[in-house]
Design a protein around this motif. Sequence first.
Motif, PDB file in Angstrom:
ATOM      1  N   ALA A 129       0.824  -1.212   0.000  1.00  0.00           N
ATOM      2  CA  ALA A 129       0.000   0.000   0.000  1.00  0.00           C
ATOM      3  C   ALA A 129       0.858   1.261   0.000  1.00  0.00           C
ATOM      4  O   ALA A 129       0.545   2.238  -0.694  1.00  0.00           O
ATOM      5  N   PHE A 130       1.955   1.238   0.750  1.00  0.00           N
ATOM      6  CA  PHE A 130       2.811   2.416   0.830  1.00  0.00           C
ATOM      7  C   PHE A 130       3.887   2.439  -0.264  1.00  0.00           C
ATOM      8  O   PHE A 130       4.686   3.378  -0.324  1.00  0.00           O
ATOM      9  N   GLN A 131       3.884   1.400  -1.099  1.00  0.00           N
ATOM     10  CA  GLN A 131       4.770   1.377  -2.270  1.00  0.00           C
ATOM     11  C   GLN A 131       3.940   1.197  -3.537  1.00  0.00           C
ATOM     12  O   GLN A 131       4.415   0.622  -4.521  1.00  0.00           O
ATOM     13  N   TRP A 132       2.714   1.700  -3.494  1.00  0.00           N
ATOM     14  CA  TRP A 132       1.784   1.437  -4.586  1.00  0.00           C
ATOM     15  C   TRP A 132       2.234   2.043  -5.915  1.00  0.00           C
ATOM     16  O   TRP A 132       1.917   1.516  -6.987  1.00  0.00           O
ATOM     17  N   SER A 133       2.966   3.129  -5.881  1.00  0.00           N
ATOM     18  CA  SER A 133       3.439   3.730  -7.126  1.00  0.00           C
ATOM     19  C   SER A 133       4.297   2.751  -7.909  1.00  0.00           C
ATOM     20  O   SER A 133       4.304   2.776  -9.150  1.00  0.00           O
ATOM     21  N   TYR A 134       4.995   1.870  -7.198  1.00  0.00           N
ATOM     22  CA  TYR A 134       5.804   0.844  -7.862  1.00  0.00           C
ATOM     23  C   TYR A 134       4.970  -0.382  -8.218  1.00  0.00           C
ATOM     24  O   TYR A 134       4.988  -0.847  -9.362  1.00  0.00           O
ATOM     25  N   TYR A 135       4.222  -0.903  -7.234  1.00  0.00           N
ATOM     26  CA  TYR A 135       3.507  -2.155  -7.461  1.00  0.00           C
ATOM     27  C   TYR A 135       2.331  -2.001  -8.416  1.00  0.00           C
ATOM     28  O   TYR A 135       1.908  -2.980  -9.037  1.00  0.00           O
ATOM     29  N   SER A 136       1.807  -0.809  -8.550  1.00  0.00           N
ATOM     30  CA  SER A 136       0.743  -0.604  -9.530  1.00  0.00           C
ATOM     31  C   SER A 136       1.268  -0.801 -10.950  1.00  0.00           C
ATOM     32  O   SER A 136       0.504  -1.147 -11.861  1.00  0.00           O
ATOM     33  N   HIS A 155       3.889  -2.921 -11.450  1.00  0.00           N
ATOM     34  CA  HIS A 155       4.447  -4.282 -11.468  1.00  0.00           C
ATOM     35  C   HIS A 155       3.573  -5.199 -10.611  1.00  0.00           C
ATOM     36  O   HIS A 155       4.022  -5.742  -9.597  1.00  0.00           O
ATOM     37  N   PRO A 156       2.310  -5.369 -10.961  1.00  0.00           N
ATOM     38  CA  PRO A 156       1.386  -6.149 -10.125  1.00  0.00           C
ATOM     39  C   PRO A 156       1.798  -7.600  -9.934  1.00  0.00           C
ATOM     40  O   PRO A 156       1.449  -8.218  -8.926  1.00  0.00           O
ATOM     41  N   GLY A 157       2.560  -8.154 -10.869  1.00  0.00           N
ATOM     42  CA  GLY A 157       3.002  -9.537 -10.742  1.00  0.00           C
ATOM     43  C   GLY A 157       3.970  -9.755  -9.592  1.00  0.00           C
ATOM     44  O   GLY A 157       4.175 -10.893  -9.155  1.00  0.00           O
ATOM     45  N   GLU A 158       4.546  -8.678  -9.079  1.00  0.00           N
ATOM     46  CA  GLU A 158       5.519  -8.792  -7.995  1.00  0.00           C
ATOM     47  C   GLU A 158       4.874  -8.684  -6.615  1.00  0.00           C
ATOM     48  O   GLU A 158       5.560  -8.849  -5.604  1.00  0.00           O
TER      49      GLU A 158
END
Length: 278
Positions: free
Chosen positions: A73-80, A82-85
């Motif tokens: 949630a607090f790293q959503w700018s990245y995981y959004s 790279h959802p596979g990670e």
Amino acid sequence: MKTVLGALNPIALRLGPIEVHWYGVFIATAVIIAVALAVREGAYRHIRSDDIYDMILWALPFTLIAARTYYVAFQWSYYSQHPGEIVRIWDGGIAIYGGLIGAAIVVILFCRSRLIPVWLMLDVAAPTVIMGQGIGRWGNFMNQEAFGRVTSLSFLQGLHLPDWLISQMYINGAYRQPTFLYESVWDILGFILLMTTRHRPHLYKQGEVFLTYVAWYSFGRFFTEGMRTDSLMLFNVIRISQALSVVLFIGSIALIIWRRRHLTANRWYLDGSGQKMS
């Protein structure tokens, strides 16, 4: 003289296509030891081992999900992007505070369903949790994460650390503060403190072993978090774990004081085993 050792392999074992990561090994080890200690303490405090096992079966998956969700949630700018990670927890990225929030919710709901005093169960769990945190930090070490600011080789050698540990702190072209180690040592000291004092007569009222754990851990985490370079941030200004540490430290101390005054006003209190004392 410079160390010449390379970084340690984060993979402990390969079984064909299956990779067993040291990160998972340390977490699993911490869980096994924690469960054994909790069952032993539960027997001392008249909590059935079956209740502890059942609670842990519920708590483990929810704790893991909450810890990962908090981090993502607090790293959503990245995981959004790279959802596979998101599911790759073996690469790190588990937030302790997120896991503690998830675990606390499960404990409260479970204890209420089994008519077990919540504070009593939290007292049983607290020493084992901080011990698990101390062990789990070595998973961060193997993944070369949760490190601190750039430092010098001479500084690390001045701490009398072994070469293999110093070499692992050579990250992104520079030596780093071993903040994982600072926090691990702080956690183990907290574990020793709670284990050696929790059965002393009249020292703790029910719930205060847990609240002491919260105060101890949050106090140390505030300082180690301030040294890290990979902190989860809010608005790129506030270190989330530092802010939460301040809230938890003040809140736990205030709650101890409030409960003691409230219980004293009612002329009785519960000792660590749940017995009323006049």
